[in-house]
Design an enzyme around this catalytic site. Sequence first.
Site, PDB file in Angstrom:
ATOM      1  N   ARG A  68       0.856  -1.188   0.000  1.00 55.52           N
ATOM      2  CA  ARG A  68       0.000   0.000   0.000  1.00 55.52           C
ATOM      3  C   ARG A  68       0.890   1.235   0.000  1.00 55.52           C
ATOM      4  NH1 ARG A  68      -3.972   2.224   4.875  1.00 55.52           N
ATOM      5  NH2 ARG A  68      -2.164   3.489   5.399  1.00 55.52           N
ATOM      6  N   GLU A 118      -4.367  -7.067   5.324  1.00 57.80           N
ATOM      7  CA  GLU A 118      -3.504  -5.929   5.680  1.00 57.80           C
ATOM      8  C   GLU A 118      -2.532  -6.340   6.785  1.00 57.80           C
ATOM      9  OE1 GLU A 118      -5.559  -2.517   7.317  1.00 57.80           O
ATOM     10  OE2 GLU A 118      -3.992  -1.151   6.613  1.00 57.80           O
ATOM     11  N   ASP A 160      -5.153   3.639  -0.060  1.00 61.44           N
ATOM     12  CA  ASP A 160      -6.283   3.891   0.839  1.00 61.44           C
ATOM     13  C   ASP A 160      -6.729   5.342   0.683  1.00 61.44           C
ATOM     14  OD1 ASP A 160      -8.131   3.919   2.868  1.00 61.44           O
ATOM     15  OD2 ASP A 160      -6.766   3.207   4.444  1.00 61.44           O
ATOM     16  N   GLU A 171     -13.607  -1.596   6.737  1.00 58.36           N
ATOM     17  CA  GLU A 171     -12.854  -1.639   7.999  1.00 58.36           C
ATOM     18  C   GLU A 171     -13.631  -1.020   9.160  1.00 58.36           C
ATOM     19  OE1 GLU A 171      -9.321   0.622   6.711  1.00 58.36           O
ATOM     20  OE2 GLU A 171      -9.865   2.111   8.203  1.00 58.36           O
ATOM     21  N   HIS A 210      -9.344   6.438   2.376  1.00 64.21           N
ATOM     22  CA  HIS A 210      -9.746   6.724   3.758  1.00 64.21           C
ATOM     23  C   HIS A 210     -10.973   7.633   3.852  1.00 64.21           C
ATOM     24  CE1 HIS A 210      -8.981   6.768   8.097  1.00 64.21           C
ATOM     25  NE2 HIS A 210      -8.133   5.796   7.875  1.00 64.21           N
ATOM     26  N   ARG A 252     -13.709  -5.536   3.707  1.00 67.34           N
ATOM     27  CA  ARG A 252     -12.591  -5.364   4.645  1.00 67.34           C
ATOM     28  C   ARG A 252     -12.967  -5.481   6.123  1.00 67.34           C
ATOM     29  NH1 ARG A 252      -8.020  -3.603   4.488  1.00 67.34           N
ATOM     30  NH2 ARG A 252      -8.268  -1.756   5.795  1.00 67.34           N
ATOM     31  N   TYR A 296      -3.495  10.935   6.150  1.00 70.61           N
ATOM     32  CA  TYR A 296      -3.477   9.711   6.957  1.00 70.61           C
ATOM     33  C   TYR A 296      -2.478   8.731   6.355  1.00 70.61           C
ATOM     34  CZ  TYR A 296      -5.975   8.799   2.833  1.00 70.61           C
ATOM     35  OH  TYR A 296      -6.266   8.715   1.513  1.00 70.61           O
ATOM     36  N   TRP A 351     -12.571  11.781   8.563  1.00 74.72           N
ATOM     37  CA  TRP A 351     -11.179  11.377   8.756  1.00 74.72           C
ATOM     38  C   TRP A 351     -11.010   9.948   8.259  1.00 74.72           C
ATOM     39  CZ3 TRP A 351      -7.948   7.811  11.151  1.00 74.72           C
ATOM     40  CH2 TRP A 351      -6.576   8.103  11.001  1.00 74.72           C
ATOM     41  N   GLU A 388      -9.166   1.868  -1.574  1.00 72.93           N
ATOM     42  CA  GLU A 388      -9.863   1.521  -0.338  1.00 72.93           C
ATOM     43  C   GLU A 388     -10.710   2.699   0.133  1.00 72.93           C
ATOM     44  OE1 GLU A 388      -7.115  -0.138   2.433  1.00 72.93           O
ATOM     45  OE2 GLU A 388      -8.178   0.665   4.160  1.00 72.93           O
TER      46      GLU A 388
HETATM   47  O1  EZ4 Z   1      -7.183   4.451  10.102  1.00 71.91           O
HETATM   48  O2  EZ4 Z   1      -7.164   1.411  11.988  1.00 71.91           O
HETATM   49  O3  EZ4 Z   1      -6.393   0.703   6.376  1.00 71.91           O
HETATM   50  N1  EZ4 Z   1      -6.173   1.041   7.477  1.00 71.91           N
HETATM   51  C1  EZ4 Z   1      -6.646   2.124   8.067  1.00 71.91           C
HETATM   52  C2  EZ4 Z   1      -6.327   2.273   9.531  1.00 71.91           C
HETATM   53  C3  EZ4 Z   1      -7.363   3.072  10.306  1.00 71.91           C
HETATM   54  C4  EZ4 Z   1      -7.213   2.790  11.785  1.00 71.91           C
HETATM   55  C5  EZ4 Z   1      -8.327   3.421  12.610  1.00 71.91           C
HETATM   56  O4  EZ4 Z   1      -8.238   3.021  13.937  1.00 71.91           O
HETATM   57  O5  EZ4 Z   1      -7.308   2.910   7.433  1.00 71.91           O
HETATM   58  O6  EZ4 Z   1      -5.036   2.783   9.704  1.00 71.91           O
HETATM   59 CO    CO Z   2      -8.126   1.924   5.660  1.00 69.10          CO
END
Ligand code: EZ4
Ligand code: CO
Length: 403
Positions: A148, A339, A210, A262, A212, A283, A160, A403, A236
């Site tokens: 990733r 992951e 990702d 997730e 996010h 996920r 992030y 976020w 993702e």
């Molecule tokens: O931000 O697990 O793909 N992984 C992620 C993670 C999430 C955290 C949140 O607690 O997006 O790093």
């Molecule tokens: Co993620």
Amino acid sequence: MATIERAEVLICCPGRNFVTLRLTSSDGVTGLGDATLNGRELAVASYLRDHVAPLLIGRDPDRIEDTWQYLYKGAYWRRGPVTMTAVAAVDTALWDIKAKLAGMPLHQLLGGRSRDGVMVYPHASGQTVPELLDDVARLLDLGYQAIRAQAAVPGLTGSYGVKKNGRYEPADSARPEEQAWSSEAYLDFAPRYLEQVRQRFGFDFHLLHDVHHRLTPIQAARFGRSVEQLRLFWMEDPTPAEDQESFRLIRQHTCTPIAVGEALTSIWEVQHLITNRLIDYVRCTVVHAGGITHLRRIFDLADLYQVRSGCHGASDLSPVTQAAACQLGLAIPNFGIQEHMGYPPQTAEVFHSGVQLKDGCLDVDDSPGLGVEYDDQAAARFADFEPKYLPVARRLDGSVHDW
Ligand code: EZ4
Ligand code: CO
């Protein structure tokens, strides 16, 4: 009949916070379940300690499905991350006990191996693009088959997934850090650094990214289309998934594969995505989606629609979840990828795990159960819970973003 005699909620902080449930049966067999919910840890600890543990004492540990239904339907208040993490912890611990009693690693009880190992993807990241490229080179040298890639968007503090001082820990501050975000800047920048990764390292490995939850559906559609020639393994969480139908718009515009789940906690939250073929990878993982029992149900539904697994595996999911996900991933027919973020070094002092990494894949040893032991003496050295929160993202005009 054996009974559940003890239910302990164990909190430790070996480099980061973990909540663990340990059940002990009247035969003296113990089982572990991860109960860690990043940034809301003590809510699950209380749910378990105050409301679930008293109900478990005296119950038959053999009845895993019945206990799952009892906790899920019996609470009346269903779903949600706190509830589903608590149910998951109980379920995982009961599977651990059952497999230990059978003298088998858990995947044997789930139907046995479907594969030699579970392919994982670690995180490459950089505050700059050259730093990211160096990180990809390092991980390829280590033999990973999938990576990733995330880089910090220039001028923004809210990217992030990017290492600071050599490590990435999503929840790393005593109050949520407020970070600045611009989807426009990201959309301009991210496709270009992903292209540089392919230009430098070619196509002989799986490249993941990702998003996010940061984009609107139409932005995500544009992003997916703009990276099609890079043949991503997946993008993702391109947009928040509360509105499952919104993925149809993304789907109509791009063949970049999509991974979601997730932060989703039940089969109902992915039902529309799966049955309408709006995603390619689901996920959800053991700890936040109701344990082995419920996650297997999600993956079985997914298999009918050619959706594969892609379990979340960040550092806030404990080694107990890692082992459980590995056992499940070995067994299911529609495993996709796992992951693999790794843990702070102290974590292994508390959680002694049989999970091993070889040639970019995780595998378990022959230990019965999940193959994880909790070291109480080591945990005592890391006994102090440290409140830590995930950041909050704000747009450049100051308003709160996803976020
Ligand atoms: O931000 O697990 O793909 N992984 C992620 C993670 C999430 C955290 C949140 O607690 O997006 O790093
Ligand atoms: Co993620």
